[in-house]
Write an enzyme that holds these catalytic residues in place. Structure first.
Site, PDB file in Angstrom:
ATOM      1  N   ASN A   1       0.831  -1.189   0.000  1.00  0.00           N
ATOM      2  CA  ASN A   1       0.000   0.000   0.000  1.00  0.00           C
ATOM      3  C   ASN A   1       0.876   1.254   0.000  1.00  0.00           C
ATOM      4  OD1 ASN A   1       0.610  -0.855   2.719  1.00  0.00           O
ATOM      5  ND2 ASN A   1      -1.064   0.368   3.535  1.00  0.00           N
TER       6      ASN A   1
ATOM      7  N   GLU B   1       0.381   5.406   0.631  1.00  0.00           N
ATOM      8  CA  GLU B   1      -0.462   6.519   1.073  1.00  0.00           C
ATOM      9  C   GLU B   1       0.153   7.848   0.648  1.00  0.00           C
ATOM     10  OE1 GLU B   1      -1.871   4.581   5.321  1.00  0.00           O
ATOM     11  OE2 GLU B   1      -0.473   6.242   5.329  1.00  0.00           O
TER      12      GLU B   1
ATOM     13  N   CYS C   1      -4.116   0.571  -2.483  1.00  0.00           N
ATOM     14  CA  CYS C   1      -3.966  -0.631  -1.660  1.00  0.00           C
ATOM     15  C   CYS C   1      -2.950  -1.595  -2.267  1.00  0.00           C
ATOM     16  CB  CYS C   1      -5.308  -1.348  -1.528  1.00  0.00           C
ATOM     17  SG  CYS C   1      -6.582  -0.381  -0.707  1.00  0.00           S
TER      18      CYS C   1
ATOM     19  N   GLU D   1      -3.231  -4.820  -2.811  1.00  0.00           N
ATOM     20  CA  GLU D   1      -3.802  -5.749  -3.780  1.00  0.00           C
ATOM     21  C   GLU D   1      -3.909  -5.120  -5.159  1.00  0.00           C
ATOM     22  OE1 GLU D   1      -6.070  -6.401   0.178  1.00  0.00           O
ATOM     23  OE2 GLU D   1      -5.036  -4.784  -0.859  1.00  0.00           O
TER      24      GLU D   1
ATOM     25  N   CYS E   1     -10.294  -4.631   0.823  1.00  0.00           N
ATOM     26  CA  CYS E   1     -11.372  -3.648   0.898  1.00  0.00           C
ATOM     27  C   CYS E   1     -12.346  -3.853  -0.267  1.00  0.00           C
ATOM     28  CB  CYS E   1     -10.793  -2.227   0.885  1.00  0.00           C
ATOM     29  SG  CYS E   1     -10.199  -1.674  -0.738  1.00  0.00           S
TER      30      CYS E   1
ATOM     31  N   CYS F   1     -10.858  -3.123  -3.794  1.00  0.00           N
ATOM     32  CA  CYS F   1      -9.965  -4.200  -4.224  1.00  0.00           C
ATOM     33  C   CYS F   1     -10.754  -5.441  -4.627  1.00  0.00           C
ATOM     34  CB  CYS F   1      -8.958  -4.533  -3.135  1.00  0.00           C
ATOM     35  SG  CYS F   1      -7.698  -3.248  -2.944  1.00  0.00           S
TER      36      CYS F   1
END
Length: 129
Positions: free
Chosen positions: A42, A44, A53, A55, A87, A90
């Protein structure tokens, strides 16, 4: 590639996570039907809406290398004591490149994992196929 090997690959990927705000590192490793493995972590940024993310990072890498892909299984790892699951965004991305029988390997910090059938975490996925 065994489940344990894919999980270890996901754990290694989380080491590169860029998470200055949440401090919540996630790593992912996907195995495509061609037998290739792609990793992601991930990332940010200050504008959280543009955060990506692990994935999805792995999926984007696979597509950039192979073109159209089919995901056979994906391992997800984090530093959290609880099991980590993808999530909603994803899950929808995975639905584009995997069938309902794709295996998700959701891990926890202790190294335990749960194998989940993709169709069980996103039933009736919106798909073009």
């Amino acid at each position: 590639m065994t489940d344990k090997e894919l999980i270890e690959t996901a754990k290694k990927a989380l080491e590169n996570a860029y998470v200055p705000y949440s401090k919540f590192r996630v790593g992912a490793a996907i195995l495509t039907k061609t037998g290739k493995v792609y990793t992601g972590c991930n990332v940010e940024i200050a504008s959280f809406g543009a955060t990506n993310c692990a994935e999805r990072t792995a999926v984007w890498k696979a597509i950039s290398e192979e073109g159209k892909i089919e995901i056979e299984k994906i391992a997800i790892a984090s530093d959290d004591d609880d099991y980590i699951y993808p999530c909603g965004i994803c899950r929808q991305v995975m639905a584009e490149f995997a069938n309902d029988d794709m295996k998700l390997l959701c891990t926890n910090k202790a190294g335990d994992y749960r194998e989940i059938r993709f169709g069980d975490i996103l039933p009736n996925a919106f798909r073009s196929f």
